[in-house]
Design a protein around this motif. Structure first.
Motif, PDB file in Angstrom:
ATOM      1  N   MET A 205       0.849  -1.186   0.000  1.00  0.00           N
ATOM      2  CA  MET A 205       0.000   0.000   0.000  1.00  0.00           C
ATOM      3  C   MET A 205       0.883   1.233   0.000  1.00  0.00           C
ATOM      4  O   MET A 205       1.754   1.390   0.861  1.00  0.00           O
ATOM      5  N   HIS A 206       0.649   2.085  -0.994  1.00  0.00           N
ATOM      6  CA  HIS A 206       1.417   3.328  -1.125  1.00  0.00           C
ATOM      7  C   HIS A 206       0.444   4.468  -1.367  1.00  0.00           C
ATOM      8  O   HIS A 206      -0.178   4.558  -2.435  1.00  0.00           O
ATOM      9  N   GLU A 207       0.255   5.307  -0.332  1.00  0.00           N
ATOM     10  CA  GLU A 207      -0.637   6.465  -0.428  1.00  0.00           C
ATOM     11  C   GLU A 207      -2.037   6.042  -0.881  1.00  0.00           C
ATOM     12  O   GLU A 207      -2.593   6.594  -1.845  1.00  0.00           O
ATOM     13  N   ASP A 208      -2.567   5.054  -0.198  1.00  0.00           N
ATOM     14  CA  ASP A 208      -3.916   4.527  -0.451  1.00  0.00           C
ATOM     15  C   ASP A 208      -4.061   3.897  -1.836  1.00  0.00           C
ATOM     16  O   ASP A 208      -5.187   3.718  -2.326  1.00  0.00           O
ATOM     17  N   THR A 209      -2.948   3.574  -2.457  1.00  0.00           N
ATOM     18  CA  THR A 209      -2.981   2.907  -3.759  1.00  0.00           C
ATOM     19  C   THR A 209      -2.323   1.545  -3.629  1.00  0.00           C
ATOM     20  O   THR A 209      -1.238   1.430  -3.040  1.00  0.00           O
ATOM     21  N   GLU A 210      -2.957   0.541  -4.186  1.00  0.00           N
ATOM     22  CA  GLU A 210      -2.433  -0.819  -4.092  1.00  0.00           C
ATOM     23  C   GLU A 210      -1.355  -1.037  -5.150  1.00  0.00           C
ATOM     24  O   GLU A 210      -1.552  -0.751  -6.342  1.00  0.00           O
ATOM     25  N   LEU A 211      -0.210  -1.570  -4.702  1.00  0.00           N
ATOM     26  CA  LEU A 211       0.884  -1.922  -5.602  1.00  0.00           C
ATOM     27  C   LEU A 211       1.032  -3.439  -5.612  1.00  0.00           C
ATOM     28  O   LEU A 211       0.914  -4.087  -4.565  1.00  0.00           O
ATOM     29  N   VAL A 212       1.316  -3.997  -6.780  1.00  0.00           N
ATOM     30  CA  VAL A 212       1.427  -5.452  -6.943  1.00  0.00           C
ATOM     31  C   VAL A 212       2.873  -5.795  -7.254  1.00  0.00           C
ATOM     32  O   VAL A 212       3.452  -5.274  -8.213  1.00  0.00           O
ATOM     33  N   LEU A 213       3.454  -6.676  -6.415  1.00  0.00           N
ATOM     34  CA  LEU A 213       4.818  -7.184  -6.638  1.00  0.00           C
ATOM     35  C   LEU A 213       4.714  -8.655  -7.022  1.00  0.00           C
ATOM     36  O   LEU A 213       4.592  -9.526  -6.150  1.00  0.00           O
ATOM     37  N   PRO A 214       4.737  -8.976  -8.338  1.00  0.00           N
ATOM     38  CA  PRO A 214       4.596 -10.380  -8.756  1.00  0.00           C
ATOM     39  C   PRO A 214       5.763 -11.241  -8.288  1.00  0.00           C
ATOM     40  O   PRO A 214       6.827 -10.728  -7.917  1.00  0.00           O
ATOM     41  N   ARG A 215       5.564 -12.549  -8.331  1.00  0.00           N
ATOM     42  CA  ARG A 215       6.586 -13.482  -7.869  1.00  0.00           C
ATOM     43  C   ARG A 215       7.859 -13.376  -8.692  1.00  0.00           C
ATOM     44  O   ARG A 215       8.974 -13.415  -8.145  1.00  0.00           O
ATOM     45  N   ASP A 216       7.729 -13.238 -10.017  1.00  0.00           N
ATOM     46  CA  ASP A 216       8.913 -13.192 -10.864  1.00  0.00           C
ATOM     47  C   ASP A 216       9.641 -11.852 -10.784  1.00  0.00           C
ATOM     48  O   ASP A 216      10.712 -11.698 -11.379  1.00  0.00           O
ATOM     49  N   GLU A 217       9.092 -10.881 -10.074  1.00  0.00           N
ATOM     50  CA  GLU A 217       9.756  -9.598  -9.867  1.00  0.00           C
ATOM     51  C   GLU A 217      10.375  -9.499  -8.474  1.00  0.00           C
ATOM     52  O   GLU A 217      10.841  -8.442  -8.074  1.00  0.00           O
ATOM     53  N   GLN A 218      10.361 -10.612  -7.745  1.00  0.00           N
ATOM     54  CA  GLN A 218      10.933 -10.645  -6.403  1.00  0.00           C
ATOM     55  C   GLN A 218      12.321 -11.269  -6.450  1.00  0.00           C
ATOM     56  O   GLN A 218      12.577 -12.182  -7.246  1.00  0.00           O
ATOM     57  N   ILE A 219      13.208 -10.807  -5.584  1.00  0.00           N
ATOM     58  CA  ILE A 219      14.555 -11.356  -5.503  1.00  0.00           C
ATOM     59  C   ILE A 219      14.490 -12.701  -4.780  1.00  0.00           C
ATOM     60  O   ILE A 219      13.904 -12.789  -3.698  1.00  0.00           O
ATOM     61  N   PRO A 220      15.057 -13.760  -5.358  1.00  0.00           N
ATOM     62  CA  PRO A 220      15.050 -15.055  -4.670  1.00  0.00           C
ATOM     63  C   PRO A 220      15.716 -14.951  -3.298  1.00  0.00           C
ATOM     64  O   PRO A 220      16.779 -14.364  -3.143  1.00  0.00           O
ATOM     65  N   GLY A 221      15.054 -15.520  -2.328  1.00  0.00           N
ATOM     66  CA  GLY A 221      15.594 -15.473  -0.972  1.00  0.00           C
ATOM     67  C   GLY A 221      14.991 -14.379  -0.116  1.00  0.00           C
ATOM     68  O   GLY A 221      15.209 -14.366   1.105  1.00  0.00           O
ATOM     69  N   ASP A 222      14.247 -13.440  -0.721  1.00  0.00           N
ATOM     70  CA  ASP A 222      13.588 -12.397   0.068  1.00  0.00           C
ATOM     71  C   ASP A 222      12.430 -12.993   0.873  1.00  0.00           C
ATOM     72  O   ASP A 222      11.711 -13.875   0.383  1.00  0.00           O
ATOM     73  N   HIS A 223      12.251 -12.501   2.074  1.00  0.00           N
ATOM     74  CA  HIS A 223      11.137 -12.922   2.927  1.00  0.00           C
ATOM     75  C   HIS A 223      10.353 -11.670   3.321  1.00  0.00           C
ATOM     76  O   HIS A 223      10.926 -10.700   3.828  1.00  0.00           O
ATOM     77  N   TYR A 224       9.044 -11.694   3.091  1.00  0.00           N
ATOM     78  CA  TYR A 224       8.202 -10.533   3.331  1.00  0.00           C
ATOM     79  C   TYR A 224       7.236 -10.822   4.488  1.00  0.00           C
ATOM     80  O   TYR A 224       6.666 -11.910   4.571  1.00  0.00           O
ATOM     81  N   ARG A 225       7.069  -9.822   5.327  1.00  0.00           N
ATOM     82  CA  ARG A 225       6.140  -9.914   6.446  1.00  0.00           C
ATOM     83  C   ARG A 225       5.173  -8.729   6.416  1.00  0.00           C
ATOM     84  O   ARG A 225       5.565  -7.618   6.058  1.00  0.00           O
ATOM     85  N   LYS A 226       3.974  -8.991   6.811  1.00  0.00           N
ATOM     86  CA  LYS A 226       2.956  -7.946   6.818  1.00  0.00           C
ATOM     87  C   LYS A 226       3.371  -6.824   7.770  1.00  0.00           C
ATOM     88  O   LYS A 226       3.781  -7.058   8.901  1.00  0.00           O
ATOM     89  N   GLY A 227       3.262  -5.589   7.286  1.00  0.00           N
ATOM     90  CA  GLY A 227       3.617  -4.429   8.082  1.00  0.00           C
ATOM     91  C   GLY A 227       5.007  -3.891   7.810  1.00  0.00           C
ATOM     92  O   GLY A 227       5.311  -2.755   8.198  1.00  0.00           O
ATOM     93  N   ASN A 228       5.871  -4.668   7.161  1.00  0.00           N
ATOM     94  CA  ASN A 228       7.219  -4.198   6.839  1.00  0.00           C
ATOM     95  C   ASN A 228       7.182  -3.220   5.667  1.00  0.00           C
ATOM     96  O   ASN A 228       6.328  -3.315   4.777  1.00  0.00           O
TER      97      ASN A 228
END
Length: 536
Positions: A156-179
């Motif tokens: 969420m960026h300024e009340d706008t939803e942003l989508v980070l697809p799986r193939d655009e993520q760096i392998p090994g990254d771990h995401y947690r809600k609120g970070n």
């Protein structure tokens, strides 16, 4: 519902969406005109006056005065008698402006107007989001992770939803809600009737460029320019930089003191290895730098290919460094330079090699042509590639590639020479009879020859019996003189005798002992020729 109440509800919706007055006025007029068209079929005879500050609206119905029996359109025309009821001064041809109350539209029409107003606001919001993030393509945004899915992560960026697809993520990254997470806007998708979708990325080369702009002031100020970035996300990247100030070292500026600046970028990219190199307008020099840590000795270009190709020769002990683990180094160099790079081992001048066309008896012309197109014009150049790499580069199936390698490897395998074979006991060299012996027993010197002890034994069915008086190996590999009787029969007592070398009757040494070299045996044979066989 009164017009004041309706306008008040419109204002609350507009304020919640942070909408300016001009936009609100346009939307309100459009909503009321839609109501008028629905009721009267046209809105040409109406004028809407809206005051955003006061929060009131006035709708005027403008009609032309015509004769009592000449009315054709009651929406745009009014009878003269009815016009005089409003004011006696009206005459035929004048215009009468009458007020119209919102309550006359009915409750259903008012509710429809409110829904239309909300829909128009949503449409405007979609357009604003599309325009705003289209301008942000290639820029870094920081969003808060609010949902982690299997194939994508939502921010969420300024009340706008942003989508980070799986193939655009760096392998090994771990995401947690609120970070909080840094990303770069990659694209904005918009389908008909749906909300715009903002796609962000952490694997794009542009993301690395923007990180350098954040961490390196010289890059941000334009003193150091990032010419190109080649990246295999999560593994390794190469960055080519150029300085527009002679006093500023571009590589040193990006690395920083003790690597402080580049380490900040590496941490953001989950410890991705980054090689910073200086840009060059000379393709040959750029390719040589891109293959670091290897140091090429020669770079030749072929601009006729599409994409263009480059043949690079490196020392034999640096071939693996030039190619890199899993071919990563050469892939990044190709991306950075725009050339398809073929790495070859440097062949010393005194090293022998075989031209690939010499294998024409075992390889087809098509296969040889494919090998030459990728720069493998010699046998050792082919052997530098694995079966998978050869199949991929030369457009061959893997079985054919393995067969090509086996053929060339077999050609380069050097078996033992004649001297080495003799030393290993594979051959026995025997002396040649003298002319006197040949005259006595009827044989010629050409009939006495060296014979392989391990190719024909006394028990082979196709072995021809030795001629009388010719030496031949017995069953134990010893040399004996055959006089027409069986090899294992004892000599007759009728006086037949065999003259041995140096007057002795010692047997010839067995084959498991190292025999003398051919030159030594030949000299011994010449110095002590065999005596002819004496028969009684």
């Amino acid at each position: 519902m009164r017009s004041e109440d309706l306008i008040s509800s419109f204002g609350e919706i507009a304020r919640s969406k942070d909408m300016d007055r001009d936009t609100l006025q346009i939307i309100v007029e459009d909503v009321f005109r839609a109501m008028l068209r629905k009721r009267y079929g046209s809105d040409e005879a109406f004028e809407i006056i809206f005051n955003p500050k006061q929060g009131d609206i006035q709708i005027l119905h403008i009609q032309e005065v015509v004769g009592d029996w000449e009315v054709e359109d009651p929406v745009t025309e009014i009878k003269e008698s009815e016009a005089k009821k409003i004011d006696d001064g009206f005459a035929v041809g004048d215009e009468v402006a009458g007020g119209l109350d919102v309550s006359e539209f009915g409750r259903r029409a008012v509710m429809t107007a409110r829904q239309t107003f909300r829909q128009r606001i949503r449409d405007i919001e979609k357009e604003q989001v599309y325009q705003e993030y289209t301008e942000l393509i290639g820029e870094i945004v920081v969003g808060e992770i609010y949902q982690v899915r299997r194939h994508e992560t939502l921010l969420m960026h300024e009340d706008t939803e942003l989508v980070l697809p799986r193939d655009e993520q760096i392998p090994g990254d771990h995401y947690r809600k609120g970070n909080m997470l840094r990303t770069v806007v990659k694209e904005v998708r918009r389908d008909a009737g749906s909300d715009p979708q903002v796609v962000v990325s952490r694997t794009s080369p542009v993301f690395m460029e923007r990180l350098f702009e954040v961490e390196v002031p010289e890059v941000h100020d334009g003193i150091v320019e990032i010419k190109k970035v080649a990246r295999i996300h999560g593994d390794r990247a190469k960055v080519a930089v150029e300085s527009h100030d002679e006093k500023v070292d571009p590589v040193g500026a990006c690395v920083g003191v003790k690597g402080v600046r580049i380490n900040a970028v590496v941490r953001e990219l989950s410890d991705e290895n980054i090689d910073v190199m200086q840009w060059s307008d000379d393709p040959q020099e750029l390719i040589a730098r891109a293959l670091s840590p290897a140091e090429p000795t020669n770079v030749s270009l072929n601009q006729d290919e599409d994409p263009p190709r480059a043949r690079v020769e490196v020392p034999a002990d640096e071939v693996s460094q030039a190619i890199g683990k899993r071919g990563v180094n050469i892939k990044l160099a190709s991306q950075l330079t725009g050339y398809e790079i073929d790495v070859y081992r440097e062949i010393p001048a005194d090293e022998e090699d075989i031209d690939i066309e010499q294998f024409g008896d075992e390889l087809t012309e098509e296969t040889i042509g494919k090998l030459k197109r990728i720069g493998c014009d010699t046998g050792k150049a082919v052997l530098e590639l694995s079966a998978d790499a050869l199949a991929r580069r030369a457009d061959l199936d893997r079985d054919t590639a393995k067969q090509v390698l086996e053929i060339i490897e077999t050609e380069f395998e050097k078996g033992p020479g004649i001297i080495e074979s003799i030393r290993q006991g594979r051959f026995t060299v025997e002396s040649v009879q003298t002319a006197e012996a040949a005259d006595t027993d009827g044989t010629t010197p050409s009939e006495a020859s060296t014979e392989s002890a391990d190719s024909k034994g006394p028990g082979d069915a196709d072995e021809e019996p030795p001629e009388a008086g010719a030496p031949a190996p017995d069953a134990d590999g010893e040399e004996t003189v055959v006089d027409g009787s069986a090899p294992n029969e004892p000599e007759q007592a009728d006086g037949d005798s065999e003259a041995t070398e140096e007057g002795g009757d010692e047997e010839v040494e067995e084959q498991d002992e190292i025999p003398q070299s051919p030159s030594e045996e030949q000299q011994e044979a010449e110095s002590t020729p065999e005596e002819p066989e004496v028969r009684s």
